[in-house]
Structure formats: structure tokens, C-alpha cells
Write an enzyme that holds these catalytic residues in place. Structure first.
Site, PDB file in Angstrom:
ATOM      1  N   SER A 192       0.871  -1.185   0.000  1.00 33.06           N
ATOM      2  CA  SER A 192       0.000   0.000   0.000  1.00 33.06           C
ATOM      3  C   SER A 192       0.899   1.224   0.000  1.00 33.06           C
ATOM      4  O   SER A 192       2.042   1.173   0.486  1.00 33.06           O
ATOM      5  CB  SER A 192      -0.866   0.012   1.266  1.00 33.06           C
ATOM      6  OG  SER A 192      -1.446   1.290   1.461  1.00 33.06           O
ATOM      7  N   TYR A 248      -1.917  -1.667  10.355  1.00 30.32           N
ATOM      8  CA  TYR A 248      -2.072  -1.816   8.903  1.00 30.32           C
ATOM      9  C   TYR A 248      -0.802  -1.351   8.180  1.00 30.32           C
ATOM     10  O   TYR A 248      -0.289  -2.043   7.290  1.00 30.32           O
ATOM     11  CB  TYR A 248      -3.296  -1.025   8.438  1.00 30.32           C
ATOM     12  CG  TYR A 248      -3.603  -1.175   6.968  1.00 30.32           C
ATOM     13  CD1 TYR A 248      -4.099  -2.368   6.466  1.00 30.32           C
ATOM     14  CD2 TYR A 248      -3.399  -0.124   6.085  1.00 30.32           C
ATOM     15  CE1 TYR A 248      -4.382  -2.514   5.111  1.00 30.32           C
ATOM     16  CE2 TYR A 248      -3.678  -0.260   4.737  1.00 30.32           C
ATOM     17  CZ  TYR A 248      -4.169  -1.460   4.254  1.00 30.32           C
ATOM     18  OH  TYR A 248      -4.441  -1.597   2.907  1.00 30.32           O
TER      19      TYR A 248
HETATM   20  N1  NAD Z   1      -8.975  -0.227  -1.200  1.00 33.00           N
HETATM   21  C1  NAD Z   1      -7.900   0.475  -0.908  1.00 33.00           C
HETATM   22  O1  NAD Z   1      -7.941   1.706  -0.774  1.00 33.00           O
HETATM   23  C2  NAD Z   1      -6.570  -0.207  -0.755  1.00 33.00           C
HETATM   24  C3  NAD Z   1      -5.409   0.579  -0.748  1.00 33.00           C
HETATM   25  C4  NAD Z   1      -4.172  -0.032  -0.609  1.00 33.00           C
HETATM   26  C5  NAD Z   1      -4.090  -1.407  -0.487  1.00 33.00           C
HETATM   27  N2  NAD Z   1      -5.226  -2.146  -0.491  1.00 33.00           N
HETATM   28  C6  NAD Z   1      -5.096  -3.583  -0.335  1.00 33.00           C
HETATM   29  O2  NAD Z   1      -5.666  -4.224  -1.456  1.00 33.00           O
HETATM   30  C7  NAD Z   1      -6.133  -5.521  -1.071  1.00 33.00           C
HETATM   31  C8  NAD Z   1      -7.559  -5.699  -1.542  1.00 33.00           C
HETATM   32  O3  NAD Z   1      -8.345  -4.688  -0.950  1.00 33.00           O
HETATM   33  P1  NAD Z   1      -9.816  -4.302  -1.440  1.00 33.00           P
HETATM   34  O4  NAD Z   1      -9.935  -2.851  -1.215  1.00 33.00           O
HETATM   35  O5  NAD Z   1     -10.086  -4.890  -2.764  1.00 33.00           O
HETATM   36  O6  NAD Z   1     -10.654  -5.046  -0.279  1.00 33.00           O
HETATM   37  P2  NAD Z   1     -12.029  -5.852  -0.282  1.00 33.00           P
HETATM   38  O7  NAD Z   1     -12.417  -5.890   1.175  1.00 33.00           O
HETATM   39  O8  NAD Z   1     -12.975  -5.329  -1.283  1.00 33.00           O
HETATM   40  O9  NAD Z   1     -11.563  -7.312  -0.728  1.00 33.00           O
HETATM   41  C9  NAD Z   1     -10.712  -8.104   0.061  1.00 33.00           C
HETATM   42  C10 NAD Z   1     -11.028  -9.570  -0.202  1.00 33.00           C
HETATM   43  O10 NAD Z   1     -10.126 -10.348   0.599  1.00 33.00           O
HETATM   44  C11 NAD Z   1     -10.854 -11.410   1.181  1.00 33.00           C
HETATM   45  N3  NAD Z   1     -10.182 -11.884   2.389  1.00 33.00           N
HETATM   46  C12 NAD Z   1     -10.118 -11.266   3.601  1.00 33.00           C
HETATM   47  N4  NAD Z   1      -9.460 -12.046   4.472  1.00 33.00           N
HETATM   48  C13 NAD Z   1      -9.082 -13.167   3.798  1.00 33.00           C
HETATM   49  C14 NAD Z   1      -8.370 -14.335   4.150  1.00 33.00           C
HETATM   50  N5  NAD Z   1      -7.928 -14.536   5.405  1.00 33.00           N
HETATM   51  N6  NAD Z   1      -8.148 -15.262   3.204  1.00 33.00           N
HETATM   52  C15 NAD Z   1      -8.620 -15.089   1.946  1.00 33.00           C
HETATM   53  N7  NAD Z   1      -9.311 -14.010   1.547  1.00 33.00           N
HETATM   54  C16 NAD Z   1      -9.540 -13.063   2.466  1.00 33.00           C
HETATM   55  C17 NAD Z   1     -12.239 -10.826   1.453  1.00 33.00           C
HETATM   56  O11 NAD Z   1     -13.215 -11.826   1.639  1.00 33.00           O
HETATM   57  C18 NAD Z   1     -12.458  -9.978   0.217  1.00 33.00           C
HETATM   58  O12 NAD Z   1     -13.059 -10.711  -0.813  1.00 33.00           O
HETATM   59  C19 NAD Z   1      -5.929  -5.609   0.437  1.00 33.00           C
HETATM   60  O13 NAD Z   1      -4.714  -6.284   0.710  1.00 33.00           O
HETATM   61  C20 NAD Z   1      -5.813  -4.162   0.860  1.00 33.00           C
HETATM   62  O14 NAD Z   1      -5.059  -3.998   2.038  1.00 33.00           O
HETATM   63  C21 NAD Z   1      -6.471  -1.583  -0.627  1.00 33.00           C
END
Ligand code: NAD
Length: 263
Positions: A147, A160
Site C-alpha cells: 500500500s 495496517y
Molecule cells: N482499497 C484500498 O484503498 C486499498 C489501498 C491499498 C491497499 N489495499 C489492499 O488491497 C487488497 C484488496 O483490498 P480491497 O480494497 O479490494 O478489499 P475488499 O475488502 O474489497 O476485498 C478483500 C477480499 O479479501 C478477502 N479476504 C479477507 N481475508 C481473507 C483471508 N484470510 N483469506 C482469503 N481471503 C480473504 C475478502 O473476503 C475480500 O473478498 C488488500 O490487501 C488491501 O489492504 C487496498
């Protein structure tokens, strides 16, 4: 399938592929010819991702995988190698992750452990078993979800931020060890991307003031546009494909200018 043949016949695993960035990436990989294993704890939504890919004429399967559980992750890698009968795993996108809000003194031990288990241990386990396979086949691309917060401080994200910094450091270390086997390892550093993850964060942390919180997010970028899952999926596609063959150990920032400077 539509589009180019960037990932033609490549077997790809997308963890967290049931929602947000993971779902957009699974669909994009499949549209570019990838055979995609969607791995998630959310069976219903994971099934929806696979159905959407099938409706487009793509190839995909779903496995229930908790990335923090060693048996699940071993089965995931075996499942990918069996998928499509290719006997290989070409791309692993270690995307699954969870959030945690709080300054360090507000962070309960259980929350710290949970974030580290999914965001760091999950990347370690996925990589561990994927690298064994990729070493045998001498090639592969691993993309780890970090991130922008790994490089800049943001309020009340102690656990985080620590987890995403660990992922970035692990990526570089892995790349050094994997390079002799033609395995590339890169990280993605998104800024704020409009997904259920961010919607939930705004609801929980800024109840009644979501609109102002959203404006604050836009102010810390160099564009008013909100990041979309497709913006990150496009970067993941680049890192997965051979187009990025000279990109190794990189942290690719996709954040609407949030880390670049102030307007
Ligand atoms: N959305 C943002 O602003 C953002 C920014 C930087 C990084 N990220 C990272 O991107 C990634 C995806 O985020 P997103 O925004 O698409 O989130 P989201 O919540 O929409 O999707 C995350 C998915 O991961 C799954 N998940 C959670 N725990 C799990 C586990 N133990 N095993 C398997 N699957 C699991 C959930 O069921 C969900 O389908 C994450 O690692 C998040 O930290 C997101």
C-alpha cells in the site's frame, strides 16, 4: 476472449478475488487469456467472480482459502497446478488483506495479530508454496499487495501500515532469492481505491461524516478522481505479463499522486 493475449494460457491465482481489487483483477486476467483460480474466504462472492468470468467466455475456478492457514494455502497451490491441466502456476497475486484503524496505543493485541496473520503471514505462505512450484518450472511472477501507506504516514493506521511495510520489504528480499530461477517478485502500492474495504472504513470511522472524509481523501491526492479497482487491476496485469520482464523487486505506486507531493 476479448483483448490481447497478454496472459494467454497462463495459470494465475488471485487471493481475495471475491471483491474489490481482487475481483477486478481476476476478471481482467481472464479477459487477457489467463486461467484464473479465485481464492477467498467468501464462497458466495467468489462464485460470483467465477460466474462473471465464465459469462465472458473466460476460464476460472474458485477455492475456499483462508490465506493465513497453511493447509488452505498448500491446497490452493496444488489446485492451481491442476487447473486447466497445465501443471504449472505462472502468476500469484497475493492480494487478500484486511484493514485495521487505530494509533499504536489504541491497537488491541488481537487486532494486531489478525492483521499480521492475513496481510503478512498470508503473503509469506502463498509465496512459500508458489516459489517451490515456480522454481521447479523455472519461471513465474509474484505480485504482493502492499500500500502507499508503506512509504508515508497516515493517521491511526499503526498495525495496517506495519503490515504493508513488511510486505514491501519481503518483496525485495524474495526478489533477490528468486531471481536465479526467473521468478519476478513485485509489489503494488495503491492509494485510496473505492472498494467495499474503503466504504466500510468510512462508515465505521466517520459515521455521519462520510462525505467530508471522502473530500479529505481527495485533497491528499493530486487528482479529484477516486481510485477504482480497475486502476490497480491494470497495474497487476502489467506485472503479471511478460511485458514487465525487466521489472524486478519494484514497488509500483498507483495512488493518484498521493505520495508524489502536495498541490
Ligand atoms: N482499497 C484500498 O484503498 C486499498 C489501498 C491499498 C491497499 N489495499 C489492499 O488491497 C487488497 C484488496 O483490498 P480491497 O480494497 O479490494 O478489499 P475488499 O475488502 O474489497 O476485498 C478483500 C477480499 O479479501 C478477502 N479476504 C479477507 N481475508 C481473507 C483471508 N484470510 N483469506 C482469503 N481471503 C480473504 C475478502 O473476503 C475480500 O473478498 C488488500 O490487501 C488491501 O489492504 C487496498
Amino acid at each position: 476472449m476479448v483483448g490481447t493475449t497478454t496472459l494467454d494460457g497462463k495459470v494465475c491465482v488471485v487471493t481475495g478475488g471475491a471483491s474489490g481489487i481482487g475481483r477486478a483483477t481476476a476478471e481482467l486476467f481472464a479477459r487477457h487469456g489467463g486461467i484464473v483460480l479465485v481464492a477467498d474466504i467468501d464462497d458466495a462472492a467468489g462464485g460470483d467472480t467465477v460466474a462473471a468470468i465464465s459469462a465472458l467466455g473466460g476460464q476460472a475456478g474458485f477455492m475456499h482459502v483462508d490465506v493465513s492457514r497453511v493447509a488452505d494455502v498448500q491446497a490452493m497451490v496444488r489446485g492451481a497446478v491442476a487447473l486447466g491441466g497445465r501443471g504449472r502456476l505462472d502468476v500469484l497475486f497475493n492480494n487478500a488483506g484486511i484493514g485495521c484503524v487505530g494509533a499504536v496505543e489504541e491497537t488491541e493485541e488481537a487486532d494486531w495479530e489478525r492483521v499480521m496473520a492475513v496481510n503478512v503471514r498470508g503473503v509469506y505462505l502463498g509465496s512459500r508454496f508458489a516459489v517451490e512450484q515456480m522454481k521447479m518450472q523455472r519461471g513465474g511472477s509474484i505480485i504482493n499487495m502492499s500500500s502507499a501507506i508503506a512509504n508515508i504516514g497516515l493517521a491511526r493506521r499503526a498495525a495496517y501500515a506495519a503490515s504493508k511495510g513488511a510486505v514491501l520489504a519481503l518483496t525485495r528480499s524474495m526478489q533477490v532469492d528468486c531471481a536465479p530461477y526467473a521468478i519476478r517478485v513485485n509489489a503494488l502500492l495503491p492509494g485510496t481505491i473505492w472498494t467495499p474495504f474503503v466504504e466500510g472504513y468510512l462508515r465505521r470511522s466517520f459515521a455521519g461524516e462520510e462525505a467530508q472524509a471522502l473530500q479529505a481523501i481527495q485533497r491528499r491526492q493530486l487528482t479529484d478522481n477516486l481510485g477504482r479497482p480497475e486502476d490497480i487491476a491494470a497495474a497487476a496485469l502489467f506485472l503479471a505479463s511478460d511485458e514487465s520482464r525487466f521489472v524486478m523487486g519494484a514497488g509500483l505506486t498507483v495512488d493518484g499522486g498521493m505520495s508524489a507531493g502536495k498541490a
